[in-house]
Design a protein around this motif. Sequence first.
Motif, PDB file in Angstrom:
ATOM      1  N   GLY A   1     -16.049 -45.487 -17.914  1.00 59.66           N
ATOM      2  CA  GLY A   1     -16.212 -44.438 -16.917  1.00 59.66           C
ATOM      3  C   GLY A   1     -14.978 -43.591 -16.722  1.00 59.66           C
ATOM      4  N   ASN A   2     -13.814 -44.097 -17.120  1.00 65.11           N
ATOM      5  CA  ASN A   2     -12.586 -43.307 -17.015  1.00 65.11           C
ATOM      6  C   ASN A   2     -12.558 -42.195 -18.056  1.00 65.11           C
ATOM      7  OD1 ASN A   2     -11.596 -44.871 -14.955  1.00 65.11           O
ATOM      8  ND2 ASN A   2      -9.695 -45.420 -15.983  1.00 65.11           N
ATOM      9  N   GLU A   3     -11.795 -41.170 -17.755  1.00 59.51           N
ATOM     10  CA  GLU A   3     -11.571 -40.124 -18.750  1.00 59.51           C
ATOM     11  C   GLU A   3     -10.848 -40.711 -19.955  1.00 59.51           C
ATOM     12  OE1 GLU A   3     -11.356 -36.517 -15.441  1.00 59.51           O
ATOM     13  OE2 GLU A   3      -9.492 -37.285 -16.328  1.00 59.51           O
ATOM     14  N   ALA A   4     -11.249 -40.295 -21.135  1.00 59.19           N
ATOM     15  CA  ALA A   4     -10.757 -40.906 -22.373  1.00 59.19           C
ATOM     16  C   ALA A   4      -9.416 -40.310 -22.779  1.00 59.19           C
ATOM     17  CB  ALA A   4     -11.784 -40.752 -23.482  1.00 59.19           C
TER      18      ALA A   4
ATOM     19  N   TYR B   1      -4.793 -38.798 -27.466  1.00 61.39           N
ATOM     20  CA  TYR B   1      -6.126 -38.271 -27.190  1.00 61.39           C
ATOM     21  C   TYR B   1      -6.224 -37.902 -25.714  1.00 61.39           C
ATOM     22  CZ  TYR B   1      -7.754 -40.053 -31.710  1.00 61.39           C
ATOM     23  OH  TYR B   1      -7.920 -40.281 -33.072  1.00 61.39           O
ATOM     24  N   SER B   2      -6.868 -36.782 -25.438  1.00 58.54           N
ATOM     25  CA  SER B   2      -7.091 -36.342 -24.064  1.00 58.54           C
ATOM     26  C   SER B   2      -8.544 -35.952 -23.907  1.00 58.54           C
ATOM     27  CB  SER B   2      -6.186 -35.160 -23.721  1.00 58.54           C
ATOM     28  OG  SER B   2      -6.434 -34.719 -22.404  1.00 58.54           O
ATOM     29  N   GLY B   3      -9.231 -36.589 -22.959  1.00 61.45           N
ATOM     30  CA  GLY B   3     -10.642 -36.310 -22.786  1.00 61.45           C
ATOM     31  C   GLY B   3     -11.448 -36.553 -24.050  1.00 61.45           C
ATOM     32  N   GLY B   4     -11.028 -37.547 -24.837  1.00 66.46           N
ATOM     33  CA  GLY B   4     -11.715 -37.880 -26.081  1.00 66.46           C
ATOM     34  C   GLY B   4     -11.366 -37.003 -27.255  1.00 66.46           C
TER      35      GLY B   4
END
Length: 435
Positions: free
Chosen positions: A379-382, A425-428
């Motif tokens: 559930g956390n931002e990737a 990685y930010s936000g996947g």
Amino acid sequence: MQNTSTVQAYRAGLLTFHADPAFSERAHSYYEDGLLIVADGKISAIGDWSTLHASLPPDVAVTDYRGKIISAGFIDAHIHYPQSDIIGSPAPGLLPWLEQYTFPAERKFEDPAHATNVAEFFLDELLRVGTTTALVYCTVHPQSVDAFFTASEARGLRMIAGKVLMDRNCPDFLCDTAERGVLESEALIQRWHGHERSLYAITPRFAPTSSEAQMQLTGELARRYPDTFIQTHVSENEDEVKWVKTLYPQARSYLDVYDRYGMLRPRAVFGHCIWLDEGDRRRIAETQSAAAVCPTSNLFLGSGLFDFERADAAGMLMALATDVGGGTSFSMLQTMNEAYKVARLKGSYLPALRMFYLATLGAARSLHLEGTIGSLAAGNEADFVVLDPACTPLLARRTAHTDSLEEMLFALALLGDDRTVAATYSGGRLVHRRG
């Protein structure tokens, strides 16, 4: 950049925290051969490869980072992007350093093109060292904030920043008025706070550069926007503490100056916190404010040594921070290195697990962003970083002989630097790859 509308999977050693290792024996999980699944920019699942990989859709390609460690992205709780160009500048102490280097450098940010150029470099540097979120000081110029958030949103980053408030004891070319500073801050809050992944921090530089009128208006602004952040400096340097006493003689302490104007609250982060007394530490804990611990800056400027033991005894929230450009490195790994030494000089000990916690989940808790960033929880931002224990010949040789996760992480913290970050990685999305 990878497309975040599809499922992505990463195989590696996986490290994530659930609690503070100083107070819990079950503070972390480590999957030596783990699988991290990301969907639509958020973490979908984490676990052992052997049990989780069967749940993957058959068409999902797995990015293989075996031999490396994936951690939540680092969070820098106190940093000045306008000071990127003056990092490593010589000075005999904090106040001369501000006058000789900092204020002239910040003057240039009245030019939006200059602000954009520095913001682009600054953000690229953060991603290169694995920092995916930072609590950032801009300058007194609103355009410095606009340039920063424009650049961070183009990269899809979770960033927190704000316009500096100063209306006295600073050069005329940086001197605001109490009213204009707060009006401009409010306009910036309305423009950027909660827009995409941007969050706003109300930013009085420090008590000596704000009049009582500005402090009063800043406190009122903070009450109008309780979900914004507050960032400032406190008790960094003994000369600074003495100066504050002459400017605010009615206050019990330097921290009490801010307390009198309602600035101690959740999402308030105070840089340095070296020369606090027990009453100050208690108030930070009571109000769910937080300390940003800046070891490389404090050592470089000779400001003093943060007391981890007393902060823990008081129950203070705290996070590690670089404080660039007073700090001498953007790297949170090098910041851990110096934090360890500061703790030793104060007679305490920081295990590696604790240092990684303070740069990830501990920082997220200090910012009251747990459940959004700071861990690899579903559930956390990737936002995550891939660390390479064999990135240099020395690290490769040392980590080949480690017998535990603690020993491995300790080697990364004491011997690692920007080369240790294989990918960020930010936000996947892949936003940095080494080389």
